[in-house]
Design a protein around this motif. Structure first.
Motif, PDB file in Angstrom:
ATOM      1  N   THR A  71       2.536  30.948  -3.427  1.00  0.00           N
ATOM      2  CA  THR A  71       3.004  30.106  -4.528  1.00  0.00           C
ATOM      3  C   THR A  71       3.863  30.902  -5.504  1.00  0.00           C
ATOM      4  O   THR A  71       4.666  30.323  -6.224  1.00  0.00           O
ATOM      5  CB  THR A  71       1.822  29.499  -5.306  1.00  0.00           C
ATOM      6  N   HIS A  72       3.653  32.220  -5.551  1.00  0.00           N
ATOM      7  CA  HIS A  72       4.368  33.098  -6.478  1.00  0.00           C
ATOM      8  C   HIS A  72       4.596  34.450  -5.804  1.00  0.00           C
ATOM      9  O   HIS A  72       3.921  34.794  -4.839  1.00  0.00           O
ATOM     10  CB  HIS A  72       3.555  33.337  -7.759  1.00  0.00           C
ATOM     11  N   GLU A  74       6.143  38.054 -10.391  1.00  0.00           N
ATOM     12  CA  GLU A  74       6.492  36.839 -11.126  1.00  0.00           C
ATOM     13  C   GLU A  74       5.465  36.410 -12.161  1.00  0.00           C
ATOM     14  O   GLU A  74       5.804  35.772 -13.167  1.00  0.00           O
ATOM     15  CB  GLU A  74       6.683  35.719 -10.098  1.00  0.00           C
ATOM     16  N   LEU A  75       4.204  36.733 -11.951  1.00  0.00           N
ATOM     17  CA  LEU A  75       3.148  36.215 -12.818  1.00  0.00           C
ATOM     18  C   LEU A  75       3.219  36.794 -14.228  1.00  0.00           C
ATOM     19  O   LEU A  75       3.446  37.980 -14.408  1.00  0.00           O
ATOM     20  CB  LEU A  75       1.780  36.509 -12.203  1.00  0.00           C
ATOM     21  N   ARG A  76       2.992  35.941 -15.209  1.00  0.00           N
ATOM     22  CA  ARG A  76       2.984  36.338 -16.617  1.00  0.00           C
ATOM     23  C   ARG A  76       1.804  35.677 -17.310  1.00  0.00           C
ATOM     24  O   ARG A  76       1.059  34.898 -16.723  1.00  0.00           O
ATOM     25  CB  ARG A  76       4.296  35.914 -17.313  1.00  0.00           C
ATOM     26  N   ASN A 114       1.529  33.220 -19.204  1.00  0.00           N
ATOM     27  CA  ASN A 114       1.479  31.753 -19.170  1.00  0.00           C
ATOM     28  C   ASN A 114       0.890  31.216 -17.859  1.00  0.00           C
ATOM     29  O   ASN A 114       0.635  30.027 -17.742  1.00  0.00           O
ATOM     30  CB  ASN A 114       2.861  31.145 -19.420  1.00  0.00           C
ATOM     31  N   HIS A 115       0.626  32.087 -16.866  1.00  0.00           N
ATOM     32  CA  HIS A 115      -0.001  31.673 -15.615  1.00  0.00           C
ATOM     33  C   HIS A 115      -1.532  31.783 -15.650  1.00  0.00           C
ATOM     34  O   HIS A 115      -2.196  31.433 -14.673  1.00  0.00           O
ATOM     35  CB  HIS A 115       0.531  32.516 -14.450  1.00  0.00           C
ATOM     36  N   ASN A 154      -4.324  29.595 -13.786  1.00  0.00           N
ATOM     37  CA  ASN A 154      -3.716  28.920 -12.641  1.00  0.00           C
ATOM     38  C   ASN A 154      -4.238  29.540 -11.351  1.00  0.00           C
ATOM     39  O   ASN A 154      -4.450  30.750 -11.279  1.00  0.00           O
ATOM     40  CB  ASN A 154      -2.194  29.059 -12.657  1.00  0.00           C
ATOM     41  N   VAL A 205      -3.341  30.749  -7.737  1.00  0.00           N
ATOM     42  CA  VAL A 205      -2.111  31.180  -7.077  1.00  0.00           C
ATOM     43  C   VAL A 205      -2.435  31.767  -5.705  1.00  0.00           C
ATOM     44  O   VAL A 205      -3.557  32.192  -5.436  1.00  0.00           O
ATOM     45  CB  VAL A 205      -1.332  32.217  -7.919  1.00  0.00           C
ATOM     46  N   THR A 246      -7.602  32.959  -9.060  1.00  0.00           N
ATOM     47  CA  THR A 246      -7.256  32.465 -10.386  1.00  0.00           C
ATOM     48  C   THR A 246      -6.739  33.617 -11.239  1.00  0.00           C
ATOM     49  O   THR A 246      -7.354  34.679 -11.296  1.00  0.00           O
ATOM     50  CB  THR A 246      -8.493  31.837 -11.061  1.00  0.00           C
ATOM     51  N   VAL A 247      -5.627  33.403 -11.887  1.00  0.00           N
ATOM     52  CA  VAL A 247      -5.021  34.420 -12.746  1.00  0.00           C
ATOM     53  C   VAL A 247      -5.856  34.541 -14.017  1.00  0.00           C
ATOM     54  O   VAL A 247      -6.215  33.543 -14.634  1.00  0.00           O
ATOM     55  CB  VAL A 247      -3.566  34.044 -13.105  1.00  0.00           C
ATOM     56  N   THR A 307       3.448  42.792 -14.986  1.00  0.00           N
ATOM     57  CA  THR A 307       2.252  41.965 -14.795  1.00  0.00           C
ATOM     58  C   THR A 307       1.006  42.631 -15.389  1.00  0.00           C
ATOM     59  O   THR A 307      -0.114  42.223 -15.077  1.00  0.00           O
ATOM     60  CB  THR A 307       2.020  41.680 -13.298  1.00  0.00           C
TER      61      THR A 307
END
Length: 94
Positions: free
Chosen positions: A4-5, A9-11, A13-14, A17, A19, A77-78, A90
């Motif tokens: 999904t990512h 890319e993950l920051r 705001n994730h 979520n 992933v 889960t992030v 990250t």
């Protein structure tokens, strides 16, 4: 779905979520009840975190057998890190 990512890319705001990531195992650190895996792809590194008692026991056992350059696919889960790592984009996540 392959992923999904990407790993870079993950920051923040994730957070919370779910992933799916794919990549190579860069490094593992096993502190007994805690296991960290640095997962990398061409876009960056994301740190995976498994904790005894909170992570599935079979998953934790399998993760301990991973070596450098193993290719894996993970779903999780992030979460926000308590101790941030400013050296990677990250670094606020686990």
């Amino acid at each position: 779905m392959l992923r999904t990512h990407t790993c870079g890319e993950l920051r923040i705001n994730h957070v919370n979520n779910t992933v799916i990531l794919t990549g190579w195992v860069q490094r593992t650190r096993d502190k007994g009840s805690l296991l960290w895996i640095d997962l990398r792809d061409r876009y960056g590194i994301t740190q995976l975190f498994l904790e005894e008692g909170k992570s599935d026991a079979a998953l934790l056992q399998t993760a301990r057998t991973l070596g450098r350059e193993f290719v894996i696919k993970v779903e999780g889960t992030v979460a926000e890190r308590h101790s941030k790592n400013p050296n990677i984009p990250t670094g606020k996540l686990k």
